[in-house]
Design a protein around this motif. Structure first.
Motif, mmCIF file in Angstrom:
data_model
loop_
_atom_site.group_PDB
_atom_site.id
_atom_site.type_symbol
_atom_site.label_atom_id
_atom_site.label_comp_id
_atom_site.label_asym_id
_atom_site.label_seq_id
_atom_site.Cartn_x
_atom_site.Cartn_y
_atom_site.Cartn_z
ATOM 1 N N ALA A 30 -7.165 -12.553 -13.154
ATOM 2 C CA ALA A 30 -8.031 -10.968 -13.699
ATOM 3 C C ALA A 30 -6.748 -10.334 -13.207
ATOM 4 C CB ALA A 30 -9.160 -11.354 -13.055
ATOM 5 N N HIS A 31 -6.937 -9.378 -14.515
ATOM 6 C CA HIS A 31 -5.879 -8.564 -14.244
ATOM 7 C C HIS A 31 -6.017 -7.076 -14.677
ATOM 8 C CE1 HIS A 31 -4.277 -8.615 -18.522
ATOM 9 N NE2 HIS A 31 -3.927 -10.045 -18.311
ATOM 10 N N TRP A 32 -5.714 -5.582 -14.129
ATOM 11 C CA TRP A 32 -6.632 -4.584 -14.634
ATOM 12 C C TRP A 32 -4.978 -3.983 -14.618
ATOM 13 C CZ3 TRP A 32 -8.392 -7.813 -11.782
ATOM 14 C CH2 TRP A 32 -10.290 -7.929 -11.913
ATOM 15 N N THR A 33 -4.830 -2.688 -16.444
ATOM 16 C CA THR A 33 -3.637 -2.502 -16.260
ATOM 17 C C THR A 33 -3.925 -0.676 -15.545
ATOM 18 O OG1 THR A 33 -3.181 -2.760 -17.756
ATOM 19 C CG2 THR A 33 -1.450 -1.124 -17.328
ATOM 20 N N LEU A 34 -3.879 0.054 -14.344
ATOM 21 C CA LEU A 34 -3.087 0.912 -14.298
ATOM 22 C C LEU A 34 -2.492 1.809 -15.018
ATOM 23 C CD1 LEU A 34 -4.935 3.015 -12.303
ATOM 24 C CD2 LEU A 34 -2.343 2.686 -10.875
ATOM 25 N N TYR A 35 -2.984 2.770 -16.040
ATOM 26 C CA TYR A 35 -1.924 3.303 -16.966
ATOM 27 C C TYR A 35 -1.459 4.797 -16.331
ATOM 28 C CZ TYR A 35 -3.973 0.087 -20.544
ATOM 29 O OH TYR A 35 -4.251 -0.792 -21.010
ATOM 30 N N GLN A 36 -0.618 5.276 -17.056
ATOM 31 C CA GLN A 36 0.125 6.996 -16.280
ATOM 32 C C GLN A 36 -0.383 7.835 -16.517
ATOM 33 O OE1 GLN A 36 2.657 8.165 -19.982
ATOM 34 N NE2 GLN A 36 3.504 6.655 -19.100
ATOM 35 N N ASP A 37 -1.260 7.841 -17.227
ATOM 36 C CA ASP A 37 -3.109 8.550 -17.159
ATOM 37 C C ASP A 37 -4.023 7.856 -16.294
ATOM 38 O OD1 ASP A 37 -3.266 7.015 -18.825
ATOM 39 O OD2 ASP A 37 -3.805 8.831 -20.997
ATOM 40 N N SER A 38 -3.993 7.513 -15.855
ATOM 41 C CA SER A 38 -4.963 6.770 -15.281
ATOM 42 C C SER A 38 -5.559 7.943 -14.059
ATOM 43 C CB SER A 38 -4.968 5.499 -14.433
ATOM 44 O OG SER A 38 -4.819 4.536 -15.708
ATOM 45 N N THR A 39 -6.601 7.794 -13.592
ATOM 46 C CA THR A 39 -7.259 8.627 -12.064
ATOM 47 C C THR A 39 -7.906 7.674 -11.332
ATOM 48 O OG1 THR A 39 -8.903 9.837 -13.491
ATOM 49 C CG2 THR A 39 -6.414 11.002 -13.296
ATOM 50 N N ASP A 40 -8.520 6.779 -12.269
ATOM 51 C CA ASP A 40 -9.313 5.999 -11.022
ATOM 52 C C ASP A 40 -9.327 4.776 -10.456
ATOM 53 O OD1 ASP A 40 -11.685 5.278 -9.618
ATOM 54 O OD2 ASP A 40 -12.965 4.949 -12.021
ATOM 55 N N LEU A 41 -8.019 4.425 -9.305
ATOM 56 C CA LEU A 41 -7.686 3.221 -9.111
ATOM 57 C C LEU A 41 -8.759 2.932 -8.345
ATOM 58 C CD1 LEU A 41 -6.253 0.806 -8.390
ATOM 59 C CD2 LEU A 41 -5.152 2.745 -6.426
ATOM 60 N N GLY A 42 -9.854 3.785 -7.724
ATOM 61 C CA GLY A 42 -10.921 3.120 -6.402
ATOM 62 C C GLY A 42 -12.046 2.424 -8.400
ATOM 63 N N GLY A 43 -12.278 3.084 -8.654
ATOM 64 C CA GLY A 43 -12.669 1.965 -9.925
ATOM 65 C C GLY A 43 -12.574 0.660 -10.265
ATOM 66 N N ILE A 44 -11.033 0.590 -10.616
ATOM 67 C CA ILE A 44 -10.321 -0.484 -10.754
ATOM 68 C C ILE A 44 -10.291 -1.557 -9.765
ATOM 69 C CG2 ILE A 44 -8.309 -1.718 -10.752
ATOM 70 C CD1 ILE A 44 -7.400 1.172 -12.975
ATOM 71 N N LEU A 45 -10.334 -0.913 -8.506
ATOM 72 C CA LEU A 45 -10.494 -2.370 -7.170
ATOM 73 C C LEU A 45 -12.307 -2.438 -7.886
ATOM 74 C CD1 LEU A 45 -7.446 -0.800 -4.900
ATOM 75 C CD2 LEU A 45 -7.052 -2.551 -6.679
ATOM 76 N N ALA A 46 -12.835 -1.789 -7.702
ATOM 77 C CA ALA A 46 -14.251 -1.937 -7.394
ATOM 78 C C ALA A 46 -14.482 -2.933 -8.532
ATOM 79 C CB ALA A 46 -15.504 -0.988 -7.596
ATOM 80 N N GLU A 47 -13.679 -3.369 -9.433
ATOM 81 C CA GLU A 47 -13.783 -4.581 -10.621
ATOM 82 C C GLU A 47 -13.267 -5.317 -9.722
ATOM 83 O OE1 GLU A 47 -15.617 -5.394 -13.446
ATOM 84 O OE2 GLU A 47 -16.618 -3.025 -12.577
#
Length: 380
Positions: A126-143
């Motif tokens: 499983a993988h997620w992409t943190l884009y240059q305009d992303s501000t919600d790393l916490g939301g990605i880590l929750a997933e």
């Protein structure tokens, strides 16, 4: 974009207590803070970083790895045969070099940049992409936590500019030492006309700036493999025509540490003309001068222990010139450590800014072929 402090704060919120990796400039800020906090452990390779994190996870520690996607290949063995097999959860932050447009990055990142997402898909990771305009790393880590809770690794792929850098580069040691740019002409004056393989990073850039030649093979990428390529050139020449002419490898401390086992193969096969020069500045200079572990390594003693015919440390101009002359007139393989200070001045351009990688290959192969033909003619 999220700041480097926000990045580290989120890791603290997730109770991540162990982080390892191999530096990438995209993560220079977080690595600096995590190192200062004693949380980050520098690894020799990305595979070792992932395995150390797995070991800490076995003790119940929440772990993370920070790496560049060019090192994904180094990770695949422990990822598939250890973490996925034993169901060991670890969070991996991986920079996306060569993505989304390979043309915007260096040529050595093009293939992996285009393949990173698909490789992880093929492995079922499983993988997620943190884009240059992303501000919600916490939301990605929750997933990602849902995967980790199932005993599986989770990857966060980080686009360039998605994580802020530190405000200033760290202070480097090495005051009073020669710089690599000062040492290179001394070596080239002795090694002129010989095949030279140079490691990735600033070493290849400075070699190109010091004087381009058809006999130079500049490695961009393939970190840690310059000694193996040089060994192959030396053994290939011996196999092809019985020749044992000199072959020079210009290496770096971080690169050599990544695949140190190749030095054992060099000692075992003992190509008599191989000259292995290691510039030791104690840092991964091209990714932000993060420290390597070379400060606790006696490279010359390692080389002697692995079967090199000679090994020495050369700190002055005179020692470098005398060492090079000795290595050319005696039976090798030889090893020379040159402690150097940080780069002084602007960083030179890469060789591929002027010559394509396939063209560099073609002209080096032509140079080697011409040398083999000349040796055959001399023997007739």
């Amino acid at each position: 974009m999220i700041s480097s402090d926000q990045f580290c704060d989120v890791l603290e919120d997730q109770d991540v207590g162990f982080v390892s990796g191999v530096p990438c400039s995209y993560f220079s800020g977080p690595i600096e803070r995590l190192s200062a906090q004693g949380v980050y452990v520098p690894a020799a390779s990305e595979g070792a970083a992932l395995t150390m994190a797995a070991g800490a996870a076995l003790r119940g520690v929440r772990t993370a790895v920070i790496a560049q996607n060019s090192g994904l290949g180094n990770m695949i063995n422990p990822l598939t045969s250890l973490l996925l097999t034993y169901r060991i959860p670890t969070l991996v932050f991986m920079s996306l070099r060569g993505w989304p447009d390979p043309a915007d990055d260096e040529p050595q990142h093009a293939v992996m940049g285009s393949a990173t997402h698909a490789l992880l898909d093929a492995l079922g990771v499983a993988h997620w992409t943190l884009y240059q305009d992303s501000t919600d790393l916490g939301g990605i880590l929750a997933e990602a936590e849902k995967e980790l809770a199932q005993g599986r690794p989770a990857f966060v792929l980080v686009q360039k500019g998605a994580v802020g850098k530190r405000s200033a580069p760290p202070q480097q040691g090495g005051a009073g030492r020669l710089t690599r740019a000062e040492a290179l002409p001394l070596l080239l004056s002795k090694f002129s006309g010989l095949p030279v393989v140079s490691t990735t990073g600033y070493t290849s850039r400075e070699l190109f700036a010091a004087g381009d030649a058809d006999s130079h093979f500049y490695m961009q990428g393939s970190m840690g493999h310059a000694s193996a390529l040089g060994l192959g050139v030396a053994l290939g020449a011996a196999h092809q025509d019985g020749g044992a002419g000199p072959v020079v490898v210009l290496d770096g401390d971080g690169a050599a540490l990544m695949h140190l086992g190749t030095m054992s193969t060099i000692g075992s096969r003992a190509p008599i003309g191989l000259v292995h020069v290691l510039f030791d500045n104690g840092t991964y200079e091209s990714t932000g001068a993060q420290p390597t572990t070379s400060g606790t390594v006696d490279f010359a003693a390692v080389a002697r222990g692995l079967g090199y015919a000679s090994a020495r440390v050369c700190r002055t101009r005179e020692e470098i010139e005398e060492g090079a002359e000795m290595m050319l007139r005696t039976t090798g393989p030889h090893f020379m450590v040159v402690p150097v200070g940080p780069i002084d001045g602007a960083v030179p351009n890469r060789a591929t800014s002027s010559i394509s990688a396939p063209a560099l290959h073609a002209r080096f192969a032509s140079f080697m072929s011409a040398g083999a033909t000349a040796e055959e003619d001399m023997c007739r």
